[in-house]
Design an enzyme around this catalytic site. Structure first.
Site, PDB file in Angstrom:
ATOM      1  N   ASN A  43       0.870  -1.184   0.000  1.00 43.79           N
ATOM      2  CA  ASN A  43       0.000   0.000   0.000  1.00 43.79           C
ATOM      3  C   ASN A  43       0.903   1.230   0.000  1.00 43.79           C
ATOM      4  O   ASN A  43       1.565   1.520   0.997  1.00 43.79           O
ATOM      5  CB  ASN A  43      -0.889  -0.009   1.257  1.00 43.79           C
ATOM      6  N   PRO A  44       0.951   1.966  -1.104  1.00 43.30           N
ATOM      7  CA  PRO A  44       1.878   3.111  -1.142  1.00 43.30           C
ATOM      8  C   PRO A  44       1.392   4.283  -0.296  1.00 43.30           C
ATOM      9  O   PRO A  44       2.131   5.244  -0.086  1.00 43.30           O
ATOM     10  CB  PRO A  44       1.914   3.481  -2.630  1.00 43.30           C
ATOM     11  N   ASN A  64      -8.992  -1.757  -1.385  1.00 42.64           N
ATOM     12  CA  ASN A  64      -9.590  -3.066  -1.686  1.00 42.64           C
ATOM     13  C   ASN A  64      -9.057  -3.757  -2.950  1.00 42.64           C
ATOM     14  O   ASN A  64      -9.560  -4.791  -3.350  1.00 42.64           O
ATOM     15  CB  ASN A  64     -11.124  -2.993  -1.743  1.00 42.64           C
ATOM     16  N   GLY A 102      -0.356  -1.013   6.955  1.00 40.13           N
ATOM     17  CA  GLY A 102      -0.783  -1.051   8.345  1.00 40.13           C
ATOM     18  C   GLY A 102      -1.863  -2.088   8.589  1.00 40.13           C
ATOM     19  O   GLY A 102      -2.041  -3.036   7.802  1.00 40.13           O
ATOM     20  N   ASP A 103      -2.603  -1.892   9.677  1.00 42.37           N
ATOM     21  CA  ASP A 103      -3.641  -2.850  10.054  1.00 42.37           C
ATOM     22  C   ASP A 103      -4.740  -2.927   8.989  1.00 42.37           C
ATOM     23  O   ASP A 103      -5.340  -3.979   8.777  1.00 42.37           O
ATOM     24  CB  ASP A 103      -4.255  -2.451  11.402  1.00 42.37           C
ATOM     25  N   GLU A 124     -11.298  -0.143  10.666  1.00 37.73           N
ATOM     26  CA  GLU A 124     -12.256   0.165   9.593  1.00 37.73           C
ATOM     27  C   GLU A 124     -13.604   0.479  10.238  1.00 37.73           C
ATOM     28  O   GLU A 124     -14.004  -0.198  11.188  1.00 37.73           O
ATOM     29  CB  GLU A 124     -12.418  -1.032   8.643  1.00 37.73           C
TER      30      GLU A 124
HETATM   31  N1  LIG Z   1      -3.518   2.284  -3.382  1.00 35.58           N
HETATM   32  C1  LIG Z   1      -4.351   2.635  -2.418  1.00 35.58           C
HETATM   33  N2  LIG Z   1      -4.950   3.849  -2.416  1.00 35.58           N
HETATM   34  C2  LIG Z   1      -5.751   4.232  -1.406  1.00 35.58           C
HETATM   35  N3  LIG Z   1      -6.055   3.461  -0.336  1.00 35.58           N
HETATM   36  C3  LIG Z   1      -5.475   2.242  -0.278  1.00 35.58           C
HETATM   37  C4  LIG Z   1      -4.605   1.771  -1.308  1.00 35.58           C
HETATM   38  N4  LIG Z   1      -4.186   0.528  -0.964  1.00 35.58           N
HETATM   39  C5  LIG Z   1      -4.783   0.229   0.209  1.00 35.58           C
HETATM   40  N5  LIG Z   1      -5.549   1.250   0.634  1.00 35.58           N
HETATM   41  C6  LIG Z   1      -6.346   1.373   1.885  1.00 35.58           C
HETATM   42  O1  LIG Z   1      -5.653   2.238   2.778  1.00 35.58           O
HETATM   43  C7  LIG Z   1      -6.156   2.039   4.082  1.00 35.58           C
HETATM   44  C8  LIG Z   1      -5.112   2.330   5.143  1.00 35.58           C
HETATM   45  O2  LIG Z   1      -3.983   1.605   4.896  1.00 35.58           O
HETATM   46  P1  LIG Z   1      -2.994   1.022   5.983  1.00 35.58           P
HETATM   47  O3  LIG Z   1      -3.667   0.166   6.922  1.00 35.58           O
HETATM   48  O4  LIG Z   1      -1.880   0.420   5.188  1.00 35.58           O
HETATM   49  O5  LIG Z   1      -2.405   2.315   6.735  1.00 35.58           O
HETATM   50  P2  LIG Z   1      -2.890   3.136   8.013  1.00 35.58           P
HETATM   51  O6  LIG Z   1      -4.365   3.241   8.072  1.00 35.58           O
HETATM   52  O7  LIG Z   1      -2.107   4.381   8.013  1.00 35.58           O
HETATM   53  O8  LIG Z   1      -2.356   2.252   9.218  1.00 35.58           O
HETATM   54  P3  LIG Z   1      -3.135   1.482  10.409  1.00 35.58           P
HETATM   55  O9  LIG Z   1      -4.181   0.651   9.739  1.00 35.58           O
HETATM   56  O10 LIG Z   1      -2.040   0.660  11.042  1.00 35.58           O
HETATM   57  O11 LIG Z   1      -3.693   2.513  11.330  1.00 35.58           O
HETATM   58  C9  LIG Z   1      -6.610   0.597   4.119  1.00 35.58           C
HETATM   59  O12 LIG Z   1      -7.937   0.565   4.551  1.00 35.58           O
HETATM   60  C10 LIG Z   1      -6.501   0.107   2.680  1.00 35.58           C
HETATM   61  O13 LIG Z   1      -7.698  -0.535   2.271  1.00 35.58           O
HETATM   62  C1  LIG Z   2      -6.876  11.312  25.787  1.00 37.89           C
HETATM   63  C2  LIG Z   2      -5.755  10.488  25.283  1.00 37.89           C
HETATM   64  C3  LIG Z   2      -5.917   9.055  25.564  1.00 37.89           C
HETATM   65  C4  LIG Z   2      -4.749   8.183  25.167  1.00 37.89           C
HETATM   66  C5  LIG Z   2      -5.139   6.749  25.332  1.00 37.89           C
HETATM   67  C6  LIG Z   2      -4.214   5.782  24.722  1.00 37.89           C
HETATM   68  C7  LIG Z   2      -4.850   4.421  24.616  1.00 37.89           C
HETATM   69  C8  LIG Z   2      -4.243   3.662  23.507  1.00 37.89           C
HETATM   70  C9  LIG Z   2      -4.887   2.321  23.280  1.00 37.89           C
HETATM   71  C10 LIG Z   2      -4.518   1.846  21.921  1.00 37.89           C
HETATM   72  C11 LIG Z   2      -5.353   0.710  21.476  1.00 37.89           C
HETATM   73  C12 LIG Z   2      -5.118   0.410  20.039  1.00 37.89           C
HETATM   74  C13 LIG Z   2      -5.992  -0.658  19.556  1.00 37.89           C
HETATM   75  C14 LIG Z   2      -5.728  -0.925  18.107  1.00 37.89           C
HETATM   76  C15 LIG Z   2      -6.584  -0.709  17.161  1.00 37.89           C
HETATM   77  C16 LIG Z   2      -6.295  -0.962  15.729  1.00 37.89           C
HETATM   78  O1  LIG Z   2      -6.996  -2.092  15.306  1.00 37.89           O
HETATM   79  C17 LIG Z   2      -6.739   0.206  14.879  1.00 37.89           C
HETATM   80  C18 LIG Z   2      -6.267   0.025  13.458  1.00 37.89           C
HETATM   81  O2  LIG Z   2      -4.939   0.277  13.339  1.00 37.89           O
HETATM   82  N1  LIG Z   2      -6.221   1.448  15.379  1.00 37.89           N
HETATM   83  C19 LIG Z   2      -7.029   2.389  15.850  1.00 37.89           C
HETATM   84  O3  LIG Z   2      -8.225   2.300  15.823  1.00 37.89           O
HETATM   85  C20 LIG Z   2      -6.363   3.614  16.427  1.00 37.89           C
HETATM   86  C21 LIG Z   2      -6.800   3.839  17.844  1.00 37.89           C
HETATM   87  C22 LIG Z   2      -6.080   4.995  18.474  1.00 37.89           C
HETATM   88  C23 LIG Z   2      -6.633   5.334  19.813  1.00 37.89           C
HETATM   89  C24 LIG Z   2      -6.058   6.571  20.424  1.00 37.89           C
END
Ligand SMILES: Nc1ncnc2c1ncn2[C@@H]1O[C@H](COP(=O)(O)OP(=O)(O)OP(=O)(O)O)[C@@H](O)[C@H]1O
Ligand SMILES: CCCCCCCCCCCCC/C=C/[C@@H](O)[C@H](CO)NC(=O)CCCCC
Ligand SMILES: [Ca+2]
Length: 558
Positions: free
Chosen positions: A149-150, A185, A208-209, A519
Site C-alpha cells: 500500500n503506497p 480493496n 498497516g492494520d 475500519e
Molecule cells: N492504493 C491505495 N490507495 C488508497 N487506499 C489504499 C490503497 N491501498 C490500500 N488502501 C487502503 O488504505 C487504508 C489504510 O492503509 P494502511 O492500513 O496500510 O495504513 P494506516 O491506516 O495508516 O495504518 P493502520 O491501519 O495501522 O492505522 C486501508 O484501509 C486500505 O484498504
Molecule cells: C486522551 C488520550 C488518551 C490516550 C489513550 C491511549 C490508549 C491507547 C490504546 C490503543 C489501542 C489500540 C488498539 C488498536 C486498534 C487498531 O486495530 C486500529 C487500526 O490500526 N487502530 C485504531 O483504531 C487507532 C486507535 C487509536 C486510539 C487513540
C-alpha cells in the site's frame, strides 16, 4: 542442552582467529582455539583480530550461505577482478553465513560471519553441508505474493519494501511477485478472485492494520468460497486458510504486527518470514442477523474507539498523528451509549483477562487443542459447570465497549488494550467501560500507557468470551424495550415513550459505530463469534527475553 551429532568439524579462520567450527543438524558453532603458548598463528597470516569467544547459531536461523568472492580493482586493466584476500598471496577460500541476530526490544537483524578455509575443497564441503541442512527446512517460503500500500502510514511502504525487505528476500533466495495497490480493496479483490494462490507459499502485505485486514478478508473469503462454505451464515464452521500472511509494518498503528512480533520493525518482520515462522491467530466474524459484515483480529470497539476512528478518517492527510488529535477530541466530547450486551463465557481453562498471564512464543494456553481447553481449571475463573453455554446479559450506559481478540499492543500502548489476551486461544476479551466521570475515564485511558491495571476501576468490567452480541438501545425491539421499561418507574416509562417517538429531540439516544481493526462499521447491532486459529502469520508470538539472554542458548552443542 542435548549434544547433537556432528555433521562436519574443521579448524577454520574467523576474523583472523583459528576456530573449531562445528555443524550439527541444529547448530553452526565456532569457538576460538586457544593456543597454550598464546601464539595467534592465524592472526599472523590473515590480519587483525576481530572476534573472540564462542558463537552458536541455530541452523533454523541461518538466512543464507554463499561462497565469498572479494573483489577489488586491478591496477593494470581498470576492471574489477577476484584477488586473493590474504597478504601472503596464497589462495583464499571462504564462505559467508548470514544469520539472525537478536537486538533490543524484540528486534532482529541480519548478521554475517565469514569463515576462511585452507583449501577450496573444504570450502565447498562446508557450503554444501550447510545448504543441505537449509534445504531440510521445508517450512520456509520460497515464493511470495507481495502487496504494497503506497499510501499507508507515512506513505513509506514502497521505499521500506525496496530498501529494507527486498534485499533480505533476495539473499534468502525467495522469489516474489509484487503488486503496488492502486486503490483501496485492490489487494482484497485480487486475492478473492484472481490470484493464482497455488503458486505461492505465503502472502505479504506492506502497510498497516487496514492493509492486513484487506489481505485477511481476501484469503478467508477465497478459502471459504473454494470449499463451498457460506460465510454469511453466522453459525458456519469456517475453513482455516492454508497460506501464511506476513506483515511488513508501514502503517499508523501496526497493532497486529506489534502484538505478534513484539515490535513494528520491517527488517524483523522480513526475517520472521524468511525463517518460515508460523503463528496461528484467532479471527472474529461479525454478522448482523444472517448478513456477514467483517472479520476482526484486533479491536472491535463501539463508543470511544468507534468515535475516534470516525473523526480520524476525516484527518487521514495528517498521517498517524490523526489518532492523537481525534483521541483528545473524542475524550473531551465524553459521549456515552446505551445498549445490551450478551455473551457466551469462555472455558476456565483459557484463564481470565486479569490473570496476568501473557501470551508469549509457544504459549501453553494457545497450544491446547480447542477440545482440550476444558481440561485445565483456573481457580479464579468463571465456574465452567455453572456458566458454560449460558448466555450472560448486561444492560447499561457505556463510554466504550471493546472486544480484543489479541492484546492489541502497539507503540501507543505497549501492553495493549487487554494485556493478557491470547493470540490463538479461541477467545476474545470483552471490556465494558461504564459511564463515569471524565477524570475517571482519563485515568483508565492513561493506564493503557503505564504499568497500572486498566481494569482495576469500579466502572470497568472484563470478560473472556467465545461469542457476544450487542444491541444499541435505539435498535432494541419493542419487546426488549417493554421488558426494560417494565423494570423502571411509570414516569420513566412515559419519558422513554416520548423519546422513541421523537428520535430527533435532544434527549434521543445517540449512536456510535464500530471500529473493526481500524475500519468503520456503521452497523450498531452485531453478533460476534471467535474462530480459533483461522489464519496463520509468519510470526512466532512475542519471545521471552530469556530465550536469547540464556547463556546455555549461546553455548549450545559446542
Ligand atoms: N492504493 C491505495 N490507495 C488508497 N487506499 C489504499 C490503497 N491501498 C490500500 N488502501 C487502503 O488504505 C487504508 C489504510 O492503509 P494502511 O492500513 O496500510 O495504513 P494506516 O491506516 O495508516 O495504518 P493502520 O491501519 O495501522 O492505522 C486501508 O484501509 C486500505 O484498504
Ligand atoms: C486522551 C488520550 C488518551 C490516550 C489513550 C491511549 C490508549 C491507547 C490504546 C490503543 C489501542 C489500540 C488498539 C488498536 C486498534 C487498531 O486495530 C486500529 C487500526 O490500526 N487502530 C485504531 O483504531 C487507532 C486507535 C487509536 C486510539 C487513540
Ligand atoms: Ca484470542
Amino acid at each position: 542442552m542435548e549434544k547433537q551429532p556432528r555433521l562436519l568439524c574443521s579448524q577454520l579462520s574467523v576474523g583472523g582467529r583459528v576456530c573449531d567450527v562445528t555443524l550439527s543438524s541444529s547448530f553452526l558453532s565456532w569457538r576460538e582455539v586457544v593456543d597454550s603458548s598464546k601464539k595467534r598463528t592465524a592472526a599472523n597470516v590473515y590480519g587483525p583480530l576481530k572476534a573472540a569467544g564462542s558463537h552458536c547459531v541455530p541452523v533454523c536461523e541461518i538466512i543464507a550461505i554463499q561462497e565469498t568472492e572479494e573483489d577489488c580493482p586491478s591496477t593494470n586493466v581498470g576492471k574489477w577482478q577476484k584477488v586473493p584476500q590474504n597478504p601472503a598471496g596464497s589462495n583464499q577460500h571462504a564462505f559467508t553465513v548470514s544469520y539472525v541476530e537478536r537486538t533490543l526490544k524484540h528486534r532482529w537483524r541480519c548478521s554475517e560471519v565469514t569463515l576462511h578455509c585452507p583449501d577450496r575443497k573444504l570450502c565447498l564441503q562446508w557450503v554444501q553441508a550447510i545448504r543441505e541442512q537449509l534445504a531440510l527446512l521445508t517450512i520456509r517460503p520460497k515464493r511470495l505474493l507481495v502487496y504494497i500500500n503506497p499510501h499507508g502510514g507515512k506513505q513509506r511502504g514502497k521505499r521500506i519494501y525496496e530498501q529494507k525487505v527486498a534485499p533480505i528476500f533476495s539473499r534468502a533466495s525467495i522469489t516474489t511477485d509484487v503488486i503496488v495497490t492502486e486503490r483501496a480493496n485492490h489487494a482484497r479483490d485480487h486475492l478473492k478472485t484472481e490470484a493464482d494462490l497455488k503458486k505461492y507459499d505465503g502472502v505479504v502485505c506492506v502497510g498497516g492494520d487496514g492493509m492486513f485486514s484487506e489481505i485477511m478478508h481476501g484469503l478467508i473469503s477465497r478459502t471459504q468460497c473454494d470449499s463451498g462454505v457460506d460465510q454469511s451464515c453466522a453459525d458456519e464452521t469456517l475453513i482455516p486458510c492454508g497460506l501464511r500472511i506476513g506483515i511488513i509494518p508501514a502503517g499508523s498503528t501496526d497493532c497486529i504486527c506489534y502484538a505478534t512480533v513484539g515490535c513494528n520493525d520491517p527488517v524483523t518482520s522480513a526475517l520472521h518470514i524468511v525463517v518460515g515462522d508460523s503463528q496461528p491467530l484467532d479471527v472474529c466474524s461479525v454478522h448482523q442477523n444472517n448478513a456477514f459484515l467483517r472479520y476482526s483480529v484486533s479491536l472491535l470497539g463501539y463508543g470511544f474507539y468507534g468515535d475516534v476512528l470516525m473523526d480520524s478518517e476525516r484527518k487521514r492527510w495528517m498521517g498517524p498523528a490523526r489518532y492523537d488529535i481525534s483521541g483528545v477530541k473524542t475524550f473531551l466530547s465524553h459521549r456515552y451509549y446505551e445498549g445490551t450486551i450478551s455473551f457466551l463465557p469462555a472455558d476456565g481453562s483459557v484463564g481470565t483477562p486479569r490473570d496476568k498471564i501473557q501470551c508469549r512464543s509457544g504459549c501453553n494456553i494457545c497450544q491446547l487443542p480447542s477440545a482440550d481447553k476444558a481440561v485445565y481449571k483456573v481457580e479464579d475463573s468463571i465456574s465452567e459447570t455453572e456458566n458454560k453455554d449460558v448466555w450472560q446479559v448486561i444492560r447499561g450506559k457505556f463510554l466504550a465497549i471493546n472486544a480484543a481478540c489479541m492484546s492489541c499492543a502497539c507503540p501507543r500502548s505497549p501492553k495493549g488494550l487487554s494485556p493478557s489476551a491470547h493470540l490463538a486461544d479461541g477467545t476474545a476479551d470483552l471490556i465494558l467501560v461504564r459511564k463515569c466521570s471524565r477524570l475517571d475515564f482519563l485515568r483508565h485511558l492513561l493506564r493503557h500507557t503505564n504499568k497500572n491495571d486498566q481494569f482495576d476501576h469500579p466502572f470497568v468490567e472484563v470478560y473472556r468470551v467465545r461469542q457476544f452480541r450487542f444491541t444499541p438501545r435505539y435498535q432494541e425491539t419493542d419487546s426488549e424495550l417493554d421488558l426494560r421499561e417494565a423494570e423502571g418507574s411509570s414516569s420513566k416509562h412515559f419519558f422513554t415513550q416520548i423519546c422513541r417517538e421523537h428520535q430527533a429531540c435532544s434527549c434521543a439516544p445517540t449512536h456510535s459505530s464500530w471500529n473493526c481493526d481500524g475500519e468503520i462499521l456503521p452497523h450498531g447491532a452485531i453478533q460476534v463469534r471467535v474462530h480459533c486459529q483461522l489464519i496463520k502469520l509468519f510470526a512466532r508470538g512475542i519471545e521471552e527475553q530469556s530465550v536469547f539472554e540464556d547463556p546455555s542458548y549461546a553455548l549450545c552443542a559446542i
